[in-house]
Design an enzyme around this catalytic site. Sequence first.
Site, PDB file in Angstrom:
ATOM      1  N   ARG A  69       0.644  -1.449   0.044  1.00  0.00           N
ATOM      2  CA  ARG A  69      -0.200  -0.237   0.018  1.00  0.00           C
ATOM      3  C   ARG A  69       0.998   1.324   0.176  1.00  0.00           C
ATOM      4  O   ARG A  69       0.327   2.537  -0.541  1.00  0.00           O
ATOM      5  CB  ARG A  69      -0.825  -0.195   1.306  1.00  0.00           C
ATOM      6  N   TYR A  70       2.135   1.174   0.725  1.00  0.00           N
ATOM      7  CA  TYR A  70       2.676   2.438   0.381  1.00  0.00           C
ATOM      8  C   TYR A  70       4.187   2.336   0.310  1.00  0.00           C
ATOM      9  O   TYR A  70       4.093   1.274  -0.419  1.00  0.00           O
ATOM     10  CB  TYR A  70       2.799   2.879   2.179  1.00  0.00           C
TER      11      TYR A  70
ATOM     12  N   ARG B  49       7.438   0.126   1.988  1.00  0.00           N
ATOM     13  CA  ARG B  49       7.329  -0.985   2.516  1.00  0.00           C
ATOM     14  C   ARG B  49       5.400  -1.548   2.695  1.00  0.00           C
ATOM     15  O   ARG B  49       5.142  -1.176   1.702  1.00  0.00           O
ATOM     16  CB  ARG B  49       7.153  -0.283   3.705  1.00  0.00           C
TER      17      ARG B  49
ATOM     18  N   CYS C  45      -3.347 -18.116  14.417  1.00  0.00           N
ATOM     19  CA  CYS C  45      -3.163 -17.587  15.884  1.00  0.00           C
ATOM     20  C   CYS C  45      -2.705 -18.612  17.226  1.00  0.00           C
ATOM     21  O   CYS C  45      -3.686 -19.466  17.074  1.00  0.00           O
ATOM     22  CB  CYS C  45      -4.086 -15.888  15.920  1.00  0.00           C
TER      23      CYS C  45
ATOM     24  N   CYS D 259      -8.964 -12.637  18.598  1.00  0.00           N
ATOM     25  CA  CYS D 259      -9.682 -11.679  19.075  1.00  0.00           C
ATOM     26  C   CYS D 259     -10.741 -11.618  18.208  1.00  0.00           C
ATOM     27  O   CYS D 259     -10.488 -11.398  16.781  1.00  0.00           O
ATOM     28  CB  CYS D 259      -8.656 -10.016  18.722  1.00  0.00           C
TER      29      CYS D 259
ATOM     30  N   CYS E  29     -10.976  -9.492  15.362  1.00  0.00           N
ATOM     31  CA  CYS E  29      -9.586  -9.579  13.948  1.00  0.00           C
ATOM     32  C   CYS E  29      -9.968  -8.832  13.031  1.00  0.00           C
ATOM     33  O   CYS E  29     -11.347  -9.380  11.869  1.00  0.00           O
ATOM     34  CB  CYS E  29      -9.366 -11.055  14.129  1.00  0.00           C
TER      35      CYS E  29
ATOM     36  N   ARG F 177      -8.225  -9.417   9.695  1.00  0.00           N
ATOM     37  CA  ARG F 177      -8.118 -10.439   8.923  1.00  0.00           C
ATOM     38  C   ARG F 177      -9.054 -11.622   9.167  1.00  0.00           C
ATOM     39  O   ARG F 177      -8.523 -12.779   9.037  1.00  0.00           O
ATOM     40  CB  ARG F 177      -6.573 -10.460   8.710  1.00  0.00           C
TER      41      ARG F 177
ATOM     42  N   ASP G 193     -11.582  -0.955  13.107  1.00  0.00           N
ATOM     43  CA  ASP G 193     -11.635  -1.126  11.842  1.00  0.00           C
ATOM     44  C   ASP G 193     -13.358  -1.945  11.733  1.00  0.00           C
ATOM     45  O   ASP G 193     -13.504  -2.674  12.451  1.00  0.00           O
ATOM     46  CB  ASP G 193     -10.487  -2.066  11.000  1.00  0.00           C
TER      47      ASP G 193
ATOM     48  N   ASP H  24      -7.316   3.587  10.247  1.00  0.00           N
ATOM     49  CA  ASP H  24      -6.836   2.682   9.128  1.00  0.00           C
ATOM     50  C   ASP H  24      -8.025   3.105   7.894  1.00  0.00           C
ATOM     51  O   ASP H  24      -9.460   2.532   7.806  1.00  0.00           O
ATOM     52  CB  ASP H  24      -6.405   1.043   9.178  1.00  0.00           C
TER      53      ASP H  24
ATOM     54  N   LYS I 212      -3.257   4.772   7.232  1.00  0.00           N
ATOM     55  CA  LYS I 212      -3.645   4.853   8.598  1.00  0.00           C
ATOM     56  C   LYS I 212      -2.888   6.551   8.344  1.00  0.00           C
ATOM     57  O   LYS I 212      -2.367   7.051   8.069  1.00  0.00           O
ATOM     58  CB  LYS I 212      -2.239   4.222   9.221  1.00  0.00           C
TER      59      LYS I 212
HETATM   60  C1  LIG Z   1       0.424  -0.313   8.591  1.00  0.00           C
HETATM   61  C2  LIG Z   1       0.516  -1.026   7.796  1.00  0.00           C
HETATM   62  C3  LIG Z   1       1.710  -0.930   7.250  1.00  0.00           C
HETATM   63  C4  LIG Z   1       3.453  -0.047   8.086  1.00  0.00           C
HETATM   64  O1  LIG Z   1       3.022   0.758   8.519  1.00  0.00           O
HETATM   65  P1  LIG Z   1       3.710   2.135   9.842  1.00  0.00           P
HETATM   66  O2  LIG Z   1       2.990   3.441   9.350  1.00  0.00           O
HETATM   67  O3  LIG Z   1       4.994   2.495   8.683  1.00  0.00           O
HETATM   68  O4  LIG Z   1       4.238   1.043  10.858  1.00  0.00           O
HETATM   69  C5  LIG Z   1       2.450  -1.364   6.176  1.00  0.00           C
HETATM   70  N1  LIG Z   1       1.608  -1.904   5.300  1.00  0.00           N
HETATM   71  C6  LIG Z   1       0.235  -2.273   5.533  1.00  0.00           C
HETATM   72  C7  LIG Z   1      -0.337  -2.913   4.207  1.00  0.00           C
HETATM   73  C8  LIG Z   1      -0.524  -1.523   6.299  1.00  0.00           C
HETATM   74  O5  LIG Z   1      -1.043  -1.532   7.153  1.00  0.00           O
END
Ligand SMILES: *Cc1c(COP(=O)(O)O)cnc(C)c1O
Length: 375
Positions: free
Chosen positions: A120-121, A124, A133, A137, A140, A142, A301, A338, A345
């Site tokens: 998504r980002y 990362r 798990c 929870c 959850c 997911r 969520d 989120d 987020k």
């Molecule tokens: C939460 C998340 C991350 C990590 O986000 P940070 O703000 O760096 O902790 C990376 N990818 C996805 C899809 C996420 O939901």
Amino acid sequence: MFPEDKLSKWPSGQGHWINIPKSDWGDWRWQMKNRLTKREHIEKFLSLSEEESKGFEIAAGKLLVSVTPHFFNLINTTDPNCPIRKQVIPSFLESVTSLQESNDPVGEEGSMPVPGIVHRYPDRILFLVTDRCASYCRYCTRSRLVSNASGYGFRPNYKECIDYIKNNKSIRDVLISGGDPLLLSDEKLESLLCSLAQIEHVEFVRIGSRIPVFMPQRITDSLLNSLGRHHNLWMSIHVNHPTECTAELKDACSKIVRSGIPLGNQSVLLKGINDDLQTMRSLIHRLMMMKVRPYYLYQCDLVSGSSHLRADVNKGVEIIEKLRGHTTGYSIPQFVIDAPGGGGKIPINPNYIKQESKELIEMKNFEGETFSYPK
Ligand SMILES: *Cc1c(COP(=O)(O)O)cnc(C)c1O
């Protein structure tokens, strides 16, 4: 001041399982084998409400029930509203899908280039390595895939995932989650971490795990030896309530930190569980005493069947506002939503800016007094 935290009781011990040999109790495989997964297991220790009892039927097709003996011991069996109980004992209310709730509340399916990777980002990724798990929870995010109760059939191909990371030079940060990555064997985890270590552009790796909380017995010397060899590794745990801060968790955190792995915590704001100032303050203070830095506080969520656990967004902002300035800055998590539909987020903060002009910014401080600063 909360004097109860000065006298700090850290729950500990074998509780209901006092007669089990210490060597079994301390063995994570024993904890796994003896998880409470059925109505009958739980009814040995507490009486289920009608709603909870019916919850087991819903759970069978939605998100399985499972509670480790270690975590089950934290339930106050005489309190029907016990904050630990509400996190892991199912409820018939899970069958209610409220407006705007869905099975994929943060739109992960739309950002999965290969099964197991959520990208998504820009720099990362989230790498989902299992759908298992130690305990489930009830909120959850997911649950569509976790525990496989609804037949998702999540089976990531690690090689395909690693290849994706290799082929995308923009990925410098890999967040390993699931399910819970610490349910993998030491060997499998080590092999994954080594594969990541061989990718030059991966600078930073995180494990997201609730295992230290559900089953601190998993934090063995051999696991720590293996994790400790990876110099760019951090870990985020998931503690929601001060009662979860047991002597065993504290010990596990101390060992993790001594292995050179910094610890953060991610909590979910949950109605009647931790959505009040006193509980949240006590939680973050205990986290700090365990050398765990509170990282995120999540608005729950919009996952199907979670409305009975969802706290008010404004409650979250109010709690943060009453913490900021009133206690250690280090201990205050970032409150985030989120965003539904895959927005990622988004930080939600109290507003300290009262007015702004070309020349001045007018602000309020933690006590509500007004101050200005020239631009
Ligand atoms: C939460 C998340 C991350 C990590 O986000 P940070 O703000 O760096 O902790 C990376 N990818 C996805 C899809 C996420 O939901």
